[in-house]
Design a protein around this motif. Structure first.
Motif, PDB file in Angstrom:
ATOM      1  N   GLU A   5      98.336 -29.230 -16.467  1.00  0.00           N
ATOM      2  CA  GLU A   5      98.746 -29.162 -15.068  1.00  0.00           C
ATOM      3  C   GLU A   5      97.614 -29.471 -14.101  1.00  0.00           C
ATOM      4  OE1 GLU A   5     100.358 -25.243 -14.713  1.00  0.00           O
ATOM      5  OE2 GLU A   5     102.268 -25.775 -15.663  1.00  0.00           O
ATOM      6  N   ASN A   6      96.369 -29.513 -14.580  1.00  0.00           N
ATOM      7  CA  ASN A   6      95.260 -29.820 -13.685  1.00  0.00           C
ATOM      8  C   ASN A   6      94.158 -30.511 -14.469  1.00  0.00           C
ATOM      9  OD1 ASN A   6      93.265 -27.750 -14.693  1.00  0.00           O
ATOM     10  ND2 ASN A   6      94.939 -26.382 -14.094  1.00  0.00           N
ATOM     11  N   VAL A   7      93.302 -31.218 -13.746  1.00  0.00           N
ATOM     12  CA  VAL A   7      92.220 -31.969 -14.380  1.00  0.00           C
ATOM     13  C   VAL A   7      90.988 -31.934 -13.492  1.00  0.00           C
ATOM     14  CG1 VAL A   7      93.120 -34.129 -13.417  1.00  0.00           C
ATOM     15  CG2 VAL A   7      91.501 -34.221 -15.303  1.00  0.00           C
ATOM     16  N   ALA A   8      89.839 -31.744 -14.107  1.00  0.00           N
ATOM     17  CA  ALA A   8      88.558 -31.842 -13.407  1.00  0.00           C
ATOM     18  C   ALA A   8      87.861 -33.116 -13.864  1.00  0.00           C
ATOM     19  CB  ALA A   8      87.685 -30.630 -13.708  1.00  0.00           C
ATOM     20  N   ILE A   9      87.331 -33.865 -12.909  1.00  0.00           N
ATOM     21  CA  ILE A   9      86.649 -35.121 -13.204  1.00  0.00           C
ATOM     22  C   ILE A   9      85.183 -34.975 -12.834  1.00  0.00           C
ATOM     23  CG2 ILE A   9      86.501 -37.584 -12.641  1.00  0.00           C
ATOM     24  CD1 ILE A   9      89.522 -37.489 -12.077  1.00  0.00           C
ATOM     25  N   VAL A  10      84.313 -35.179 -13.809  1.00  0.00           N
ATOM     26  CA  VAL A  10      82.873 -35.076 -13.608  1.00  0.00           C
ATOM     27  C   VAL A  10      82.314 -36.490 -13.596  1.00  0.00           C
ATOM     28  CG1 VAL A  10      80.713 -34.140 -14.494  1.00  0.00           C
ATOM     29  CG2 VAL A  10      82.841 -32.844 -14.777  1.00  0.00           C
ATOM     30  N   GLY A  11      81.918 -36.958 -12.429  1.00  0.00           N
ATOM     31  CA  GLY A  11      81.462 -38.344 -12.258  1.00  0.00           C
ATOM     32  C   GLY A  11      82.402 -39.081 -11.342  1.00  0.00           C
ATOM     33  N   PHE A  12      81.867 -39.616 -10.243  1.00  0.00           N
ATOM     34  CA  PHE A  12      82.719 -40.250  -9.232  1.00  0.00           C
ATOM     35  C   PHE A  12      82.215 -41.649  -8.897  1.00  0.00           C
ATOM     36  CE2 PHE A  12      84.757 -40.187  -4.852  1.00  0.00           C
ATOM     37  CZ  PHE A  12      86.054 -40.117  -5.322  1.00  0.00           C
ATOM     38  N   GLY A  13      81.818 -42.373  -9.966  1.00  0.00           N
ATOM     39  CA  GLY A  13      81.513 -43.787  -9.804  1.00  0.00           C
ATOM     40  C   GLY A  13      82.802 -44.582  -9.819  1.00  0.00           C
ATOM     41  N   ARG A  40      76.205 -34.082  -3.508  1.00  0.00           N
ATOM     42  CA  ARG A  40      77.225 -35.112  -3.706  1.00  0.00           C
ATOM     43  C   ARG A  40      78.588 -34.636  -3.177  1.00  0.00           C
ATOM     44  NH1 ARG A  40      74.145 -36.036  -8.462  1.00  0.00           N
ATOM     45  NH2 ARG A  40      73.498 -38.229  -8.694  1.00  0.00           N
ATOM     46  N   THR A  41      78.920 -33.388  -3.438  1.00  0.00           N
ATOM     47  CA  THR A  41      80.215 -32.879  -2.979  1.00  0.00           C
ATOM     48  C   THR A  41      80.312 -32.952  -1.459  1.00  0.00           C
ATOM     49  OG1 THR A  41      80.413 -31.419  -4.893  1.00  0.00           O
ATOM     50  CG2 THR A  41      81.754 -30.887  -2.976  1.00  0.00           C
ATOM     51  N   GLU A  42      79.251 -32.593  -0.785  1.00  0.00           N
ATOM     52  CA  GLU A  42      79.244 -32.687   0.687  1.00  0.00           C
ATOM     53  C   GLU A  42      79.463 -34.135   1.134  1.00  0.00           C
ATOM     54  OE1 GLU A  42      76.326 -31.604   4.504  1.00  0.00           O
ATOM     55  OE2 GLU A  42      75.668 -31.209   2.452  1.00  0.00           O
ATOM     56  N   ARG A  43      78.815 -35.062   0.450  1.00  0.00           N
ATOM     57  CA  ARG A  43      78.976 -36.466   0.812  1.00  0.00           C
ATOM     58  C   ARG A  43      80.396 -36.952   0.523  1.00  0.00           C
ATOM     59  NH1 ARG A  43      75.365 -38.491  -2.289  1.00  0.00           N
ATOM     60  NH2 ARG A  43      76.570 -39.722  -3.791  1.00  0.00           N
ATOM     61  N   TYR A  44      80.947 -36.578  -0.635  1.00  0.00           N
ATOM     62  CA  TYR A  44      82.301 -37.009  -0.969  1.00  0.00           C
ATOM     63  C   TYR A  44      83.319 -36.483   0.048  1.00  0.00           C
ATOM     64  CZ  TYR A  44      80.309 -38.049  -5.611  1.00  0.00           C
ATOM     65  OH  TYR A  44      79.554 -38.530  -6.640  1.00  0.00           O
ATOM     66  N   ARG A  45      83.131 -35.252   0.490  1.00  0.00           N
ATOM     67  CA  ARG A  45      84.052 -34.674   1.465  1.00  0.00           C
ATOM     68  C   ARG A  45      83.986 -35.398   2.800  1.00  0.00           C
ATOM     69  NH1 ARG A  45      82.515 -28.391  -0.106  1.00  0.00           N
ATOM     70  NH2 ARG A  45      84.086 -28.134  -1.761  1.00  0.00           N
ATOM     71  N   ALA A  46      82.815 -35.929   3.125  1.00  0.00           N
ATOM     72  CA  ALA A  46      82.642 -36.596   4.419  1.00  0.00           C
ATOM     73  C   ALA A  46      83.044 -38.067   4.386  1.00  0.00           C
ATOM     74  CB  ALA A  46      81.183 -36.474   4.867  1.00  0.00           C
ATOM     75  N   GLU A  47      83.059 -38.680   3.182  1.00  0.00           N
ATOM     76  CA  GLU A  47      83.223 -40.135   3.103  1.00  0.00           C
ATOM     77  C   GLU A  47      84.670 -40.616   3.153  1.00  0.00           C
ATOM     78  OE1 GLU A  47      79.387 -41.809   0.568  1.00  0.00           O
ATOM     79  OE2 GLU A  47      81.132 -41.050  -0.519  1.00  0.00           O
ATOM     80  N   ALA A  48      85.622 -39.808   2.774  1.00  0.00           N
ATOM     81  CA  ALA A  48      87.040 -40.226   2.738  1.00  0.00           C
ATOM     82  C   ALA A  48      87.207 -41.481   1.880  1.00  0.00           C
ATOM     83  CB  ALA A  48      87.569 -40.469   4.145  1.00  0.00           C
ATOM     84  N   ALA A  49      86.967 -41.346   0.592  1.00  0.00           N
ATOM     85  CA  ALA A  49      87.040 -42.476  -0.326  1.00  0.00           C
ATOM     86  C   ALA A  49      88.455 -43.039  -0.415  1.00  0.00           C
ATOM     87  CB  ALA A  49      86.563 -42.054  -1.716  1.00  0.00           C
ATOM     88  N   THR A  50      88.522 -44.353  -0.658  1.00  0.00           N
ATOM     89  CA  THR A  50      89.817 -45.021  -0.803  1.00  0.00           C
ATOM     90  C   THR A  50      89.864 -45.780  -2.115  1.00  0.00           C
ATOM     91  OG1 THR A  50      89.065 -47.035   0.322  1.00  0.00           O
ATOM     92  CG2 THR A  50      90.058 -45.293   1.697  1.00  0.00           C
ATOM     93  N   PHE A  51      91.086 -45.969  -2.611  1.00  0.00           N
ATOM     94  CA  PHE A  51      91.314 -46.783  -3.804  1.00  0.00           C
ATOM     95  C   PHE A  51      92.373 -47.817  -3.473  1.00  0.00           C
ATOM     96  CE2 PHE A  51      93.711 -47.584  -7.794  1.00  0.00           C
ATOM     97  CZ  PHE A  51      92.699 -48.216  -8.488  1.00  0.00           C
ATOM     98  N   ASN A  52      91.984 -49.084  -3.539  1.00  0.00           N
ATOM     99  CA  ASN A  52      92.886 -50.191  -3.170  1.00  0.00           C
ATOM    100  C   ASN A  52      93.539 -49.957  -1.811  1.00  0.00           C
ATOM    101  OD1 ASN A  52      92.251 -51.558  -5.509  1.00  0.00           O
ATOM    102  ND2 ASN A  52      94.132 -51.032  -6.593  1.00  0.00           N
ATOM    103  N   GLY A  53      92.717 -49.459  -0.878  1.00  0.00           N
ATOM    104  CA  GLY A  53      93.157 -49.294   0.502  1.00  0.00           C
ATOM    105  C   GLY A  53      93.850 -47.990   0.824  1.00  0.00           C
ATOM    106  N   GLU A  54      94.112 -47.160  -0.184  1.00  0.00           N
ATOM    107  CA  GLU A  54      94.795 -45.885   0.035  1.00  0.00           C
ATOM    108  C   GLU A  54      93.818 -44.727  -0.163  1.00  0.00           C
ATOM    109  OE1 GLU A  54      97.897 -45.475   1.068  1.00  0.00           O
ATOM    110  OE2 GLU A  54      98.244 -47.641   1.119  1.00  0.00           O
ATOM    111  N   PRO A  55      93.947 -43.641   0.620  1.00  0.00           N
ATOM    112  CA  PRO A  55      93.062 -42.491   0.435  1.00  0.00           C
ATOM    113  C   PRO A  55      93.181 -41.906  -0.970  1.00  0.00           C
ATOM    114  CG  PRO A  55      94.301 -42.300   2.495  1.00  0.00           C
ATOM    115  CD  PRO A  55      94.898 -43.454   1.743  1.00  0.00           C
ATOM    116  N   ILE A  56      92.057 -41.494  -1.536  1.00  0.00           N
ATOM    117  CA  ILE A  56      92.057 -40.822  -2.837  1.00  0.00           C
ATOM    118  C   ILE A  56      92.388 -39.360  -2.602  1.00  0.00           C
ATOM    119  CG2 ILE A  56      90.645 -40.158  -4.823  1.00  0.00           C
ATOM    120  CD1 ILE A  56      89.118 -42.754  -4.524  1.00  0.00           C
ATOM    121  N   ARG A  57      93.489 -38.907  -3.187  1.00  0.00           N
ATOM    122  CA  ARG A  57      94.035 -37.583  -2.915  1.00  0.00           C
ATOM    123  C   ARG A  57      93.580 -36.586  -3.986  1.00  0.00           C
ATOM    124  NH1 ARG A  57      99.290 -37.190  -3.455  1.00  0.00           N
ATOM    125  NH2 ARG A  57      99.551 -35.597  -1.833  1.00  0.00           N
ATOM    126  N   VAL A  58      92.396 -36.026  -3.762  1.00  0.00           N
ATOM    127  CA  VAL A  58      91.834 -35.043  -4.693  1.00  0.00           C
ATOM    128  C   VAL A  58      91.169 -33.929  -3.893  1.00  0.00           C
ATOM    129  CG1 VAL A  58      91.405 -36.764  -6.505  1.00  0.00           C
ATOM    130  CG2 VAL A  58      89.612 -36.252  -4.834  1.00  0.00           C
TER     131      VAL A  58
END
Length: 314
Positions: A5-13, A40-58
């Motif tokens: 029901e849930n997954v943790a991902i270590v590495g965000f390249g 890194r977590t602080e940066r990821y929270r501030a960057e609003a990453a996208t995948f193929n133009g859509e926000p990454i919902r994590v």
């Protein structure tokens, strides 16, 4: 075993972000967690990453926050997508996330990361996995992929009931979230097959400074790539893996269908002036070739050229 029901991902390249986007799109951000150190977590929270133009919902968590969550609600899957050189530290920081019932998956390149993970967590938890045929790329917070590829999954000991149960649980989850996967009859053969691909395409594109289109056409880069791939097959045979010229042709066909404008991870590292994973590629083949008396001249040339590139980064 309870459903995943849930997954943790270590590495965000590029690869970790691609899987985060795929899983987040079907499972929702309350069930998909990207775990990293505080900076890194602080940066990821501030960057609003996208995948193929859509926000990454994590949901982004620090290792400490993830450990606190795991103490109350264990993670069902921990997926490692870091660079190989960062794996030992990642294991130390993320070990509180892995419970007795956590499935551990590595999408790292090479043929050794599962051994490292199993030394810590045991083969009952660790699956053999190859992430193949994707063409993901990450520039800043922007992630793109024309193809998300497939996961090839298996177990170290097919006779072990616990390992088979772990595999069945994970494949049921992947089917539910519509993530493409296969379960090859011989996962070790598949692992070495992906190594054939990686040793060729990653190193050729890095050394010849080209995208996939540079090795799609006849010329020196393509010939060097094919020669390096053939050396992997020869070394694999010496190690007891039944690789043939047909395996080289199979992976060459996959390479020829990659997005011409895309590029493999090792060239991305060179362009970003980061340490590369050359030790996983020609480094591995040259060492095993020496042990078994198999010549690996093209991989020796690739290794020397990539090490020279790395020496210029400082």
């Amino acid at each position: 075993m309870k459903p995943i029901e849930n997954v943790a991902i270590v590495g965000f390249g590029s690869l970790g972000a691609m899987y985060a986007a795929c899983f987040g799109a079907t499972m929702g951000p309350e069930r998909v967690f990207v775990v990293a150190d505080a900076a890194r977590t602080e940066r990821y929270r501030a960057e609003a990453a996208t995948f193929n133009g859509e926000p990454i919902r994590v949901t982004y968590l620090t290792y400490e926050e993830a450990a606190e969550r795991a103490a109350v609600q264990p993670f069902d899957v921990v997926l490692y997508a870091v660079k190989y050189g960062a794996l030992p530290e990642a294991i130390e920081q993320s070990s509180p996330l892995v419970s007795l019932d956590t499935a551990v998956i590595s999408v790292l390149n090479g043929i050794t990361s599962e051994e490292v993970l199993a030394e810590r967590f045991g083969w009952d938890r660790v699956l053999l996995c190859i992430a193949q045929q994707m063409d993901s790329r990450k520039v800043g917070a922007v992630v793109t992929a024309g193809c998300v590829g497939v996961m090839a999954l298996g177990v170290r000991d097919p006779e072990d009931a616990a390992q088979r149960a772990n595999l069945a649980r994970v494949t049921e989850w992947l089917a539910a979230v519509e993530q493409p996967f296969i379960v090859p009859a011989d996962i070790q053969h598949q692992l070495w097959g992906k190594l054939i691909c990686n040793v060729g395409v990653n190193q050729a594109c890095a050394v010849y400074d080209c995208c996939f289109n540079g090795i799609h056409v006849p010329g020196e880069a393509r010939e060097a790539m094919i020669a390096a791939m053939g050396e992997v097959a020869a070394v694999g045979r010496a190690c007891g893996i039944a690789l043939t010229d047909d395996d080289v042709a199979y992976w060459l066909d996959i390479i020829d269908h990659l997005n011409p404008a895309g590029m493999p991870s090792l060239r991305q590292d060179v362009l970003a002036r980061r340490p590369t994973e050359v030790e996983l590629f020609s480094g591995t083949i040259n060492r095993l070739g020496a042990v078994h008396g198999i010549p690996t001249p093209q991989n020796e040339r690739f290794y020397a050229a990539i090490k020279e590139l790395e020496s210029s980064f400082s």
